[in-house]
Design an enzyme around this catalytic site. Structure first.
Site: not given
Ligand code: 5RP
Length: 221
Positions: A30-31, A94, A103
């Site tokens: 979301s960020t 994460k 990622e």
């Protein structure tokens, strides 16, 4: 300031690290979604992006940003991504969004990893947030038993498979006092694809959005 506003301010502060003409690494969550939205006026300066998930790829493409394979891009000058937890050494948990493997690959291939969070993500010791572990399907139960031996309580993330087609175990109850050692140890278990502990490759810069303003932090020595 709401949590969403704090995320947006952290994302906005990351824009100054954009390097016009360079391929940009973009994470997931979301960020990062706020960061992608804020890229709109900069699209002409971004020749392409490498994305850590199908979800981010769709958002980038909707803005008109070309998404390329990491193999085509080579070393990236900048990777921007969020985190579920961060300690003062900028080591991270994460994978809350399930994109941990891509990622970690992109973070490894980037010269600079800028992590954007709201202040709720800052912790003294990692581990309150369940540690995600992506596993090869046939190794699920075996890896779960190994996690129990390490003191954790693994839980299969129900109804979820990663973009790589694998399940995730969320491991509760670990107080991670030695992140480097734990990351290496979990990586050595057969069947583990990736653990969402980013200790060997922490962030280079942390941008924290908070009601008191933006804080930019480097790893404590
Ligand atoms: C996805 C991630 C995200 O960066 C992490 O879950 C943070 O997400 P958000 O910005 O929604 O709080 O690791 O795999």
């Amino acid at each position: 300031m709401t949590q969403d506003e704090a995320k947006r301010e952290a994302a906005r502060a990351a824009l100054k690290f954009l390097q016009p003409g360079e391929i940009l690494g973009v994470g997931t969550g979301s960020t990062v979604n706020q960061f992608i939205e804020l890229l709109r006026p900069h699209v002409a300066d971004i020749p392409a992006a490498v994305s850590s998930s199908e979800a981010s790829t769709a958002r980038l493409q909707a803005l008109g940003i070309r998404v390329v394979d990491l193999n085509e891009a080579g070393t990236l000058s900048l990777y921007v991504d969020g985190a579920d937890e961060v300690n003062r050494h900028l080591q991270l948990i994460k994978g809350g969004g399930g994109a941990l493997t891509r990622e970690k690959i992109i973070a490894g291939a980037a010269r600079t990893f800028v992590c954007i969070v709201d202040e709720s993500k800052q912790v003294r010791a990692l581990g309150k947030f369940p540690l995600p572990v992506e596993v090869i399907p046939m190794a699920r139960s075996y890896v779960a038993r190994e996690m129990v031996k390490l003191g954790g309580s693994p839980e299969l993330r129900r109804g979820f498979t990663t973009d790589n087609g694998n399940p995730i175990l969320d491991v509760h109850g670990l107080e991670i006092l030695q992140p480097l050692e734990l990351e290496s140890r979990i990586n050595r278990i057969a069947g583990v694809v990736t653990v969402g502990l980013f200790a060997h490759r922490p962030a280079d810069l942390l941008i924290v959005g908070a009601a008191s303003g933006i804080r930019e932090l480097k790893a404590a020595g």
